[in-house]
Design an enzyme around this catalytic site. Structure first.
Site, PDB file in Angstrom:
ATOM      1  N   SER A 147      22.743  -0.119   1.699  1.00 47.34           N
ATOM      2  CA  SER A 147      21.869  -0.082   3.129  1.00 47.34           C
ATOM      3  C   SER A 147      21.407   0.956   3.746  1.00 47.34           C
ATOM      4  CB  SER A 147      20.626  -1.074   3.056  1.00 47.34           C
ATOM      5  OG  SER A 147      19.657  -0.823   3.209  1.00 47.34           O
TER       6      SER A 147
ATOM      7  N   ASP B 246      16.014   2.891  -1.001  1.00 49.30           N
ATOM      8  CA  ASP B 246      14.825   1.857  -1.255  1.00 49.30           C
ATOM      9  C   ASP B 246      13.627   2.402  -0.695  1.00 49.30           C
ATOM     10  OD1 ASP B 246      16.286   0.643   0.462  1.00 49.30           O
ATOM     11  OD2 ASP B 246      15.517  -1.367  -0.048  1.00 49.30           O
TER      12      ASP B 246
ATOM     13  N   ASP C  33      20.514   3.395   0.424  1.00 50.86           N
ATOM     14  CA  ASP C  33      20.131   2.948  -0.844  1.00 50.86           C
ATOM     15  C   ASP C  33      18.916   3.517  -0.942  1.00 50.86           C
ATOM     16  OD1 ASP C  33      18.995   0.955   0.804  1.00 50.86           O
ATOM     17  OD2 ASP C  33      19.788  -0.422  -0.707  1.00 50.86           O
TER      18      ASP C  33
HETATM   19 MG    MG Z   1      18.118  -0.197   1.928  1.00 48.95          MG
END
Ligand code: MG
Length: 458
Positions: free
Chosen positions: A103, A248, A246
């Protein structure tokens, strides 16, 4: 159940992370994959994805080896954002997914997020079961004629792009210029394409896959996004969007290049869907700014608070929807937003597209839309202490005449202010947040709390 007494050893709230070659090794990834594959059962199919980190290929190969060794079949989607893998697990009706990513952590880290068949990240109980399977070597390696198969399918990411584009009116971005900084991460192959498909003119920066992260670190900070801000200003773009490692999460700068706080972002994104579905429900952790609740109220939307952590938001949304409650949106103040009409996980690409929806629908510069929002002042402090639980107990008694939500630490409402006193789940720390539209009131609440808890601090 004996499992309830156990605690997670390796995994945090969003997967397990470690330094490449130190505690995040192919051998470790292999054990996780063998254990996860054993839990879901031989013969089932699992999707694999990874971010752009240098250790991604070796960890991914180890995960593929572990899953096929225990009899699972593997579809490797290659370099994809975490929400893309989550979408593909649902779309292809897979038994689960394994995302190799750290992440927003620095480049030397890597990690693993486990995705369940419903597209959400694995919850606490199942994670403990997975860890116990690994620690006790309870995984079951398949016989020669039951070993799983593996295939590659990097083209599947187009399905994810389609799914987001289809949430918005055709050509909603026509005449609008946007800038994208995927931070050399996996969204380089998705977010610019989403905007182009929606009709925008797109400028990019740091848009090659590169695990050395030459442009900026995977955490999108104001300093890291200075080049994005400059690009927005020089191209006359409506806004700029950046992702964490990542994708998100999505972090924005307005048309002046000014870095936007995640709470303000969430409030604006929520307004897009709340205005379309009046009387709906927003789901968010107790740590989120009151600005989100205030924006929701304008569309008669109520706010349902949860424990801190995106998987708790996602699961609460699912529960409410199963009770036929009109959930409109969920999210956190860190740029992670969840869209129930799309899927039940944070999705940076969907957030990017939704911000386009906000700008296109309201037909005003983003900075003006931000100016129109109610102004809140929030104080956030953290202090070292090994007595966080005692602090919570003491403050619960101290504020006993006020409404208190105690699902995660304590969230106290007093007059126009609220405060959160919350022990850290991983460190000997207590966090204190206070907020009000009246900054003096927020400061007074902070002073009152600090005065009371100081004897408990180190
Ligand atoms: Mg993330």
């Amino acid at each position: 159940m004996a499992l309830e007494k156990l605690e997670k050893k390796y995994f945090g709230t969003n997967g397990v992370r470690g330094v490449t070659g130190v505690d995040m090794t192919p051998v470790f990834a292999l054990g996780i994959a063998e254990s996860f594959g054993t839990m879901i059962g031989a013969g089932k199919t699992v999707g694999i994805g990874r971010d752009t980190r240098t250790s991604g290929p070796s960890l991914s190969a180890a995960v593929r080896a572990g899953l096929t060794a225990v009899g699972c079949n593997v579809i490797d989607f290659g370099v994809v954002p975490t929400p893309c893998l989550q979408y593909l697990v649902l779309y292809h009706k897979l038994a689960g997914g394994v995302m190799i990513t750290a992440s927003h952590n620095p480049p030397e880290y890597n990690g693993i997020k486990i995705i369940e068949a419903d597209g959400t990240e694995m919850g606490d109980e199942r994670t403990i079961e997975l860890e116990q399977t690994m620690i006790n070597k309870k995984y079951v390696v398949a016989d020669w004629d039951k070993v799983g198969t593996a295939s590659d399918n990097p083209e599947s990411r187009k399905l994810y792009i389609d799914a987001i584009v289809n949430q918005f009116p055709k050509e909603i971005g026509k005449g609008i210029t946007v800038c994208v900084d995927p931070g050399n991460g996996p969204a380089a192959a998705t977010t610019p394409e989403i905007f182009r498909r929606l009709g925008c003119t797109v400028h990019t920066i740091n848009s090659e896959f590169n695990g050395h992260f030459p442009g900026r670190l995977p955490e999108p900070t104001a300093e890291g996004l200075a080049n994005l801000s400059a690009l927005v200003q020089s191209t006359g773009a409506a806004f700029g969007v950046a992702h964490d490692g990542d994708a998100d999460r999505a972090i924005f700068v307005d048309e002046k290049g000014t870095f936007m706080d995640g709470n303000i972002t969430f409030a604006l994104l929520a307004s897009y869907f709340c205005e379309q579905k009046k009387g709906g429900i927003i789901v968010t952790p107790v740590s989120t700014s009151g600005i989100v609740e205030a924006v929701g109220k304008k569309s008669d939307c109520s706010t349902n608070y949860t424990v801190v952590g995106s998987i708790y938001v996602a699961r609460t949304m699912r529960e409410l929807i199963s009770e036929d409650k009109p959930v409109v949106i969920g999210g956190e103040g860190n740029g992670g937003v969840i869209y129930p009409k799309h899927q039940f996980c944070r999705d940076g690409g969907m957030s990017a597209a939704t911000m386009l929806g906000v700008v296109a629908t309201k037909k005003k510069p983003l900075s003006e839309l931000i100016d129109e929002l109610p102004k809140f002042t929030m104080y956030q402090v953290k202090h070292k202490t090994s007595r966080a639980k005692e602090i919570v107990k003491h403050m619960k008694e101290f504020f006993k005449d006020c409404p208190i939500d105690d699902r995660d630490g304590i969230r106290i409402t007093k007059g126009g202010a609220w405060a959160l006193i919350r022990p850290s789940g991983t460190e000997p720390l207590v966090r204190v947040y206070t907020e009000s539209q009246n900054s003096a009131e927020a400061k007074e609440m902070l002073d009152t709390i600090m005065n009371e808890i100081t004897p408990f601090l180190e």
